[in-house]
Design a protein around this motif. Structure first.
Motif, PDB file in Angstrom:
ATOM      1  N   ALA A 118       0.809  -1.236   0.000  1.00 34.93           N
ATOM      2  CA  ALA A 118       0.000   0.000   0.000  1.00 34.93           C
ATOM      3  C   ALA A 118       0.833   1.274   0.000  1.00 34.93           C
ATOM      4  CB  ALA A 118      -0.918  -0.015   1.211  1.00 34.93           C
ATOM      5  N   GLY A 119       2.056   1.180   0.491  1.00 33.07           N
ATOM      6  CA  GLY A 119       2.885   2.392   0.525  1.00 33.07           C
ATOM      7  C   GLY A 119       4.322   2.009   0.826  1.00 33.07           C
ATOM      8  N   PRO A 120       5.222   3.015   0.862  1.00 33.60           N
ATOM      9  CA  PRO A 120       6.624   2.724   1.204  1.00 33.60           C
ATOM     10  C   PRO A 120       6.700   2.110   2.599  1.00 33.60           C
ATOM     11  CG  PRO A 120       6.393   4.945   0.315  1.00 33.60           C
ATOM     12  CD  PRO A 120       5.009   4.442   0.552  1.00 33.60           C
ATOM     13  N   ILE A 121       7.692   1.256   2.801  1.00 37.10           N
ATOM     14  CA  ILE A 121       7.810   0.597   4.108  1.00 37.10           C
ATOM     15  C   ILE A 121       9.007   1.130   4.890  1.00 37.10           C
ATOM     16  CG2 ILE A 121       6.623  -1.496   3.355  1.00 37.10           C
ATOM     17  CD1 ILE A 121       9.483  -2.772   3.197  1.00 37.10           C
ATOM     18  N   SER A 122       9.682   2.110   4.333  1.00 39.65           N
ATOM     19  CA  SER A 122      10.808   2.752   5.034  1.00 39.65           C
ATOM     20  C   SER A 122      11.148   4.014   4.254  1.00 39.65           C
ATOM     21  CB  SER A 122      12.028   1.826   5.055  1.00 39.65           C
ATOM     22  OG  SER A 122      12.568   1.732   3.740  1.00 39.65           O
ATOM     23  N   ASN A 123      12.160   4.706   4.760  1.00 43.19           N
ATOM     24  CA  ASN A 123      12.612   5.893   4.048  1.00 43.19           C
ATOM     25  C   ASN A 123      13.959   5.572   3.415  1.00 43.19           C
ATOM     26  OD1 ASN A 123      10.631   8.229   4.821  1.00 43.19           O
ATOM     27  ND2 ASN A 123      10.890   6.884   6.594  1.00 43.19           N
ATOM     28  N   PRO A 124      13.938   5.358   2.094  1.00 38.88           N
ATOM     29  CA  PRO A 124      15.149   4.856   1.442  1.00 38.88           C
ATOM     30  C   PRO A 124      16.206   5.931   1.247  1.00 38.88           C
ATOM     31  CG  PRO A 124      13.414   5.220  -0.177  1.00 38.88           C
ATOM     32  CD  PRO A 124      12.811   5.516   1.158  1.00 38.88           C
ATOM     33  N   GLY A 125      17.451   5.489   1.243  1.00 41.06           N
ATOM     34  CA  GLY A 125      18.558   6.396   0.955  1.00 41.06           C
ATOM     35  C   GLY A 125      18.801   6.459  -0.544  1.00 41.06           C
ATOM     36  N   MET A 126      19.796   7.230  -0.945  1.00 37.44           N
ATOM     37  CA  MET A 126      20.025   7.467  -2.364  1.00 37.44           C
ATOM     38  C   MET A 126      20.415   6.187  -3.104  1.00 37.44           C
ATOM     39  SD  MET A 126      19.552   9.375  -4.642  1.00 37.44           S
ATOM     40  CE  MET A 126      19.069  10.941  -4.193  1.00 37.44           C
ATOM     41  N   ALA A 127      21.178   5.283  -2.457  1.00 40.36           N
ATOM     42  CA  ALA A 127      21.618   4.065  -3.146  1.00 40.36           C
ATOM     43  C   ALA A 127      20.414   3.218  -3.547  1.00 40.36           C
ATOM     44  CB  ALA A 127      22.558   3.270  -2.241  1.00 40.36           C
ATOM     45  N   SER A 128      19.446   3.103  -2.662  1.00 39.81           N
ATOM     46  CA  SER A 128      18.257   2.293  -2.971  1.00 39.81           C
ATOM     47  C   SER A 128      17.424   2.960  -4.055  1.00 39.81           C
ATOM     48  CB  SER A 128      17.397   2.103  -1.725  1.00 39.81           C
ATOM     49  OG  SER A 128      18.140   1.462  -0.745  1.00 39.81           O
ATOM     50  N   ILE A 129      17.333   4.287  -3.976  1.00 38.43           N
ATOM     51  CA  ILE A 129      16.563   5.002  -5.007  1.00 38.43           C
ATOM     52  C   ILE A 129      17.250   4.805  -6.362  1.00 38.43           C
ATOM     53  CG2 ILE A 129      15.856   7.308  -5.813  1.00 38.43           C
ATOM     54  CD1 ILE A 129      15.467   8.080  -2.846  1.00 38.43           C
ATOM     55  N   TYR A 130      18.581   4.856  -6.328  1.00 42.88           N
ATOM     56  CA  TYR A 130      19.342   4.664  -7.577  1.00 42.88           C
ATOM     57  C   TYR A 130      19.079   3.255  -8.139  1.00 42.88           C
ATOM     58  CZ  TYR A 130      23.211   4.180 -10.814  1.00 42.88           C
ATOM     59  OH  TYR A 130      23.940   3.942 -11.939  1.00 42.88           O
ATOM     60  N   ALA A 131      19.102   2.255  -7.245  1.00 44.12           N
ATOM     61  CA  ALA A 131      18.877   0.873  -7.696  1.00 44.12           C
ATOM     62  C   ALA A 131      17.475   0.727  -8.265  1.00 44.12           C
ATOM     63  CB  ALA A 131      19.081  -0.092  -6.524  1.00 44.12           C
ATOM     64  N   ALA A 132      16.491   1.364  -7.618  1.00 44.38           N
ATOM     65  CA  ALA A 132      15.117   1.263  -8.115  1.00 44.38           C
ATOM     66  C   ALA A 132      14.989   1.927  -9.491  1.00 44.38           C
ATOM     67  CB  ALA A 132      14.162   1.917  -7.116  1.00 44.38           C
ATOM     68  N   LEU A 133      15.818   2.923  -9.742  1.00 42.82           N
ATOM     69  CA  LEU A 133      15.777   3.597 -11.048  1.00 42.82           C
ATOM     70  C   LEU A 133      16.594   2.828 -12.092  1.00 42.82           C
ATOM     71  CD1 LEU A 133      16.248   7.344 -10.009  1.00 42.82           C
ATOM     72  CD2 LEU A 133      14.270   6.387 -11.191  1.00 42.82           C
ATOM     73  N   ASN A 134      17.565   2.073 -11.631  1.00 44.79           N
ATOM     74  CA  ASN A 134      18.476   1.373 -12.553  1.00 44.79           C
ATOM     75  C   ASN A 134      18.590  -0.108 -12.183  1.00 44.79           C
ATOM     76  OD1 ASN A 134      19.658   3.871 -13.979  1.00 44.79           O
ATOM     77  ND2 ASN A 134      19.891   4.342 -11.800  1.00 44.79           N
ATOM     78  N   PRO A 135      17.521  -0.877 -12.341  1.00 43.98           N
ATOM     79  CA  PRO A 135      17.606  -2.304 -11.981  1.00 43.98           C
ATOM     80  C   PRO A 135      18.545  -3.032 -12.950  1.00 43.98           C
ATOM     81  CG  PRO A 135      15.531  -1.815 -13.106  1.00 43.98           C
ATOM     82  CD  PRO A 135      16.214  -0.513 -12.910  1.00 43.98           C
ATOM     83  N   ALA A 136      19.163  -4.094 -12.454  1.00 42.93           N
ATOM     84  CA  ALA A 136      19.992  -4.905 -13.364  1.00 42.93           C
ATOM     85  C   ALA A 136      19.068  -5.568 -14.369  1.00 42.93           C
ATOM     86  CB  ALA A 136      20.743  -5.945 -12.543  1.00 42.93           C
ATOM     87  N   SER A 137      19.632  -5.905 -15.537  1.00 45.87           N
ATOM     88  CA  SER A 137      18.803  -6.584 -16.541  1.00 45.87           C
ATOM     89  C   SER A 137      19.009  -8.084 -16.351  1.00 45.87           C
ATOM     90  CB  SER A 137      19.244  -6.110 -17.919  1.00 45.87           C
ATOM     91  OG  SER A 137      18.565  -6.851 -18.877  1.00 45.87           O
ATOM     92  N   THR A 138      18.064  -8.736 -15.670  1.00 49.86           N
ATOM     93  CA  THR A 138      18.221 -10.177 -15.368  1.00 49.86           C
ATOM     94  C   THR A 138      16.905 -10.890 -15.609  1.00 49.86           C
ATOM     95  OG1 THR A 138      17.377 -10.137 -13.110  1.00 49.86           O
ATOM     96  CG2 THR A 138      19.684  -9.496 -13.391  1.00 49.86           C
ATOM     97  N   LYS A 139      16.922 -12.209 -15.460  1.00 47.16           N
ATOM     98  CA  LYS A 139      15.696 -13.009 -15.565  1.00 47.16           C
ATOM     99  C   LYS A 139      15.390 -13.620 -14.192  1.00 47.16           C
ATOM    100  CE  LYS A 139      14.880 -13.508 -20.292  1.00 47.16           C
ATOM    101  NZ  LYS A 139      15.303 -12.156 -20.541  1.00 47.16           N
ATOM    102  N   TYR A 140      15.980 -13.015 -13.148  1.00 47.17           N
ATOM    103  CA  TYR A 140      15.788 -13.567 -11.797  1.00 47.17           C
ATOM    104  C   TYR A 140      14.400 -13.241 -11.255  1.00 47.17           C
ATOM    105  CZ  TYR A 140      20.903 -13.893 -11.756  1.00 47.17           C
ATOM    106  OH  TYR A 140      22.204 -14.164 -12.051  1.00 47.17           O
ATOM    107  N   TYR A 141      13.833 -14.275 -10.562  1.00 49.84           N
ATOM    108  CA  TYR A 141      12.539 -14.080  -9.881  1.00 49.84           C
ATOM    109  C   TYR A 141      12.642 -14.401  -8.380  1.00 49.84           C
ATOM    110  CZ  TYR A 141       9.987 -13.351 -14.219  1.00 49.84           C
ATOM    111  OH  TYR A 141       9.511 -12.810 -15.389  1.00 49.84           O
ATOM    112  N   TYR A 142      13.802 -14.973  -8.008  1.00 49.96           N
ATOM    113  CA  TYR A 142      13.964 -15.413  -6.605  1.00 49.96           C
ATOM    114  C   TYR A 142      15.350 -15.025  -6.107  1.00 49.96           C
ATOM    115  CZ  TYR A 142       9.995 -18.376  -7.778  1.00 49.96           C
ATOM    116  OH  TYR A 142       8.772 -18.813  -8.193  1.00 49.96           O
ATOM    117  N   TYR A 143      15.420 -14.876  -4.802  1.00 54.50           N
ATOM    118  CA  TYR A 143      16.750 -14.757  -4.183  1.00 54.50           C
ATOM    119  C   TYR A 143      16.688 -15.315  -2.769  1.00 54.50           C
ATOM    120  CZ  TYR A 143      14.726 -10.319  -2.498  1.00 54.50           C
ATOM    121  OH  TYR A 143      13.914  -9.366  -1.957  1.00 54.50           O
TER     122      TYR A 143
END
Ligand code: UDP
Length: 596
Positions: free
Chosen positions: A544-569
């Protein structure tokens, strides 16, 4: 004292001025005790005052002096009241007024206000009081056709100016009025009625402009000088000789042989007591004789001036609560004081104490607070509360109700504090102790606004559908890892969101979103039983909404996801994430961990 006053009441003074207007004009002076006293050291001043057509006693000191000298004047005639009476008459009779003096723009403003106040009053010209050459000004006044000129250049400059130019301005009535234009223009407040009635206008001015203290020290000196003159028998302050002299009987009665000494003794004793009390008060107001001490004083948001004064007294910063309150009410201090903690000391006078408790004060106590990346709003607000920045409940209420003007908040409805979750940018801040919740929160939002650039916001819309969705994704990444695999985690989230027909069927299945609502270790059972829009096992898509207040690294990752076929970790025993394309691969890895 070398100055002869006209013994007139206010209406009589106005009548005389009107008569002078019909006659040959001249100039009116309104000396107070300071100016009378200044005659001793200012060459020519006594002559200039003596040549005035009308000399009005503008000051309670002059009236007391006349009593001490046994030649009591009828009372004080304040220059500004005289000007008001005169303007009323001028408005009726169509006489024209010129305003001269004060800083540029003030006379115009005064003219505007006076025209409103005295309908029919003709103000035929204005000029500021900071000119180099007199001649063009005199010419301008003559050209304006003025009947009366208010000369407001401050004493004694205006008195000398009027005396010097009375011939060139012949036929006109010049009135020396000090700072009156500032009052007419509304830039300076006159003392309230009560102060005027008690003859304490000078005290009011002192409170408003403590820098006048040096000038005002001359008032008691003046009175001492008058008393000395009286004792020496130098009865030097008679009214000007006038045709219509007062009946002698009355005057004799007032200056009777016994009455005058008794009066002097009475005035002296009262003065001594008052002087002592005043001195105690003055020492407090001006911080003259206090032993040095410092104290940190915390002012709450809705605290009254009485409570603040009590606190200052209890901490030893001031001595007289009532005097501080009086000063505060006269100087409008409460509006200048902001909630917060301040370091004050006994070297500060009342003025400094008040300014030190202002919003921008350098004595305002601050604290550095680091907000870790991934903290929830709840954690941030508890942290600020524990550091003495803001009260937790205030922060929650403000977060829910205050309509902050940021584009990223505009679609999030008011009423629920979690609307700000995700946007309280983690960083190190220098907060004021006792800062208002509104500002503290604003600082974090402003930081988010500055760090997340327009380009990033555009990209967020492209990749996640909106800035808000991007913040939700970044907040999950933040909670899932602090390692270098953030972009891989991002790719898993996007792969699951964008491929609802895949094996994961659009479910994100992130434990951290469940933890956000339960606040405890998540169990397998929770996946099915916790019915919440934050349960990403039960509901497809984003929580329903953000679950924390992300820092710049997480925001960067959300903007630039790796190009993969992964569905699990899954995490190995060393705490490293391993990524998989299928559930089978994932299960095999988890099973291998169990065996190992
Ligand atoms: N002033 C001026 N020209 C000068 C000096 C002073 O017009 O060269 C003005 C000043 O701006 C203020 C007034 O004269 O408006 C003096 O005010 P203050 O209250 O000090 O005078 P006081 O009534 O005490 O003589």
């Amino acid at each position: 004292m070398g100055v002869r006053f006209d013994d007139v009441t206010l209406p009589e003074a106005v009548e005389r001025a009107m008569a002078l207007l019909e006659d040959y004009g001249g100039y009116v002076v309104t000396p107070n005790s300071e100016i009378v006293y200044a005659c001793r050291g200012t060459e020519g001043l006594a002559d200039v005052l003596g040549a005035a057509a009308l000399t009005l006693p503008d000051g309670i000191g002059v009236v007391y002096a006349s009593k001490i000298l046994g030649r009591p004047l009828k009372g004080k005639v304040a220059g500004i009241d005289f000007a008001a009476g005169l303007m009323e008459r001028m408005a009726e009779s169509g006489k024209k007024l010129f305003l001269l003096g004060a800083k540029p723009g003030v006379a115009e403003k005064a003219a505007e206000k006076l025209r409103e106040k005295y309908p029919g009053l003709c103000i035929c010209g204005t000029h500021d009081g900071y000119f180099k050459e007199d001649a063009p000004v005199v010419e301008e006044i003559n050209a304006s056709g003025a009947d009366v000129v208010f000369v407001c250049l401050g004493a004694p400059k205006q008195e000398f100016w009027m005396a010097a130019h009375r011939e060139e301005l012949r036929g006109k009535l010049l009135v020396g009025l000090g700072g009156s234009l500032d009052v007419f223009a509304g830039l300076v407040q006159r003392a309230p009625e009560t102060f005027r009635k008690l003859g304490l206008e000078w005290f009011y001015r002192l409170l408003r402009e403590p820098s006048r203290f040096g000038r005002m020290l001359r008032l008691p000196l003046f009175l001492l000088w008058v008393i000395a003159a009286r004792i020496k028998g130098e009865d030097q302050m008679p009214e000007k000789p006038r045709k219509e002299t007062r009946p002698k009987k009355r005057r004799r009665r007032r200056s009777g042989a016994l009455g005058a000494p008794l009066y002097v003794i009475f005035v002296l004793s009262v003065s001594l007591v008052l002087a002592f009390l005043s001195w105690r008060g003055i020492c407090d107001v001006f911080a003259l004789d206090k032993e040095y001490t410092t104290a940190v004083v915390t002012v709450e948001k809705d605290e009254s001036m009485g409570e603040i004064a009590s606190m200052l007294k209890d901490e030893g910063i001031i001595r007289h609560r009532w005097l501080f309150r009086l000063y505060a009410s006269v100087s409008g201090a409460r509006d200048k004081i902001t909630a917060g903690a301040y370091e004050l000391n006994t070297d500060m006078d009342y003025h400094a104490i008040v300014t030190s408790m202002g919003e921008k004060s350098s004595t305002r106590q601050t604290i550095m607070v680091t907000i870790p990346e991934g903290y929830t709003m709840e954690q941030i607000f508890r942290l600020l509360d524990s550091k003495g920045v803001c009260d937790y409940d205030n922060l929650m209420e403000t977060a829910a109700e205050h309509d902050y003007n940021f584009s990223f908040l505009k679609d999030l409805p008011l009423g629920d504090a979690t609307r700000l979750e995700g946007y309280l940018f983690p960083d190190t801040y220098e907060f004021y102790l006792g800062e208002q919740a509104l500002y503290a929160i604003n600082r974090m939002l402003v930081n988010f606004d500055a760090k997340v650039t327009d380009d990033m916001r555009e990209k967020a819309v492209d990749i996640a559908g909106s800035v808000h969705n991007l913040v939700i994704i970044a907040s999950m990444i933040e909670k899932e890892t602090d390692g270098e695999d953030q972009q891989n985690i991002a790719s898993v989230i996007y792969n699951r969101l964008n491929n609802p027909t895949s094996e994961t069927a659009g479910f994100l299945q992130i434990d951290a979103t469940l933890y956000y609502v339960t606040g405890r270790l998540v169990t397998q059972e929770d996946y099915e039983t916790v019915d919440s829009p934050y349960n990403t096992y039960l509901y497809k898509g984003l929580p329903a909404g953000p679950i924390s207040n992300p820092g710049m690294a997480s925001i960067y990752a959300a903007l630039n996801p790796a190009s993969t076929k992964y569905y699990y970790y899954a995490l190995d025993k060393e705490g490293t994430h391993h990524f998989f394309k299928t559930y089978a691969e994932h299960s095999a890895f988890v099973a291998s961990l169990g065996n190992g």
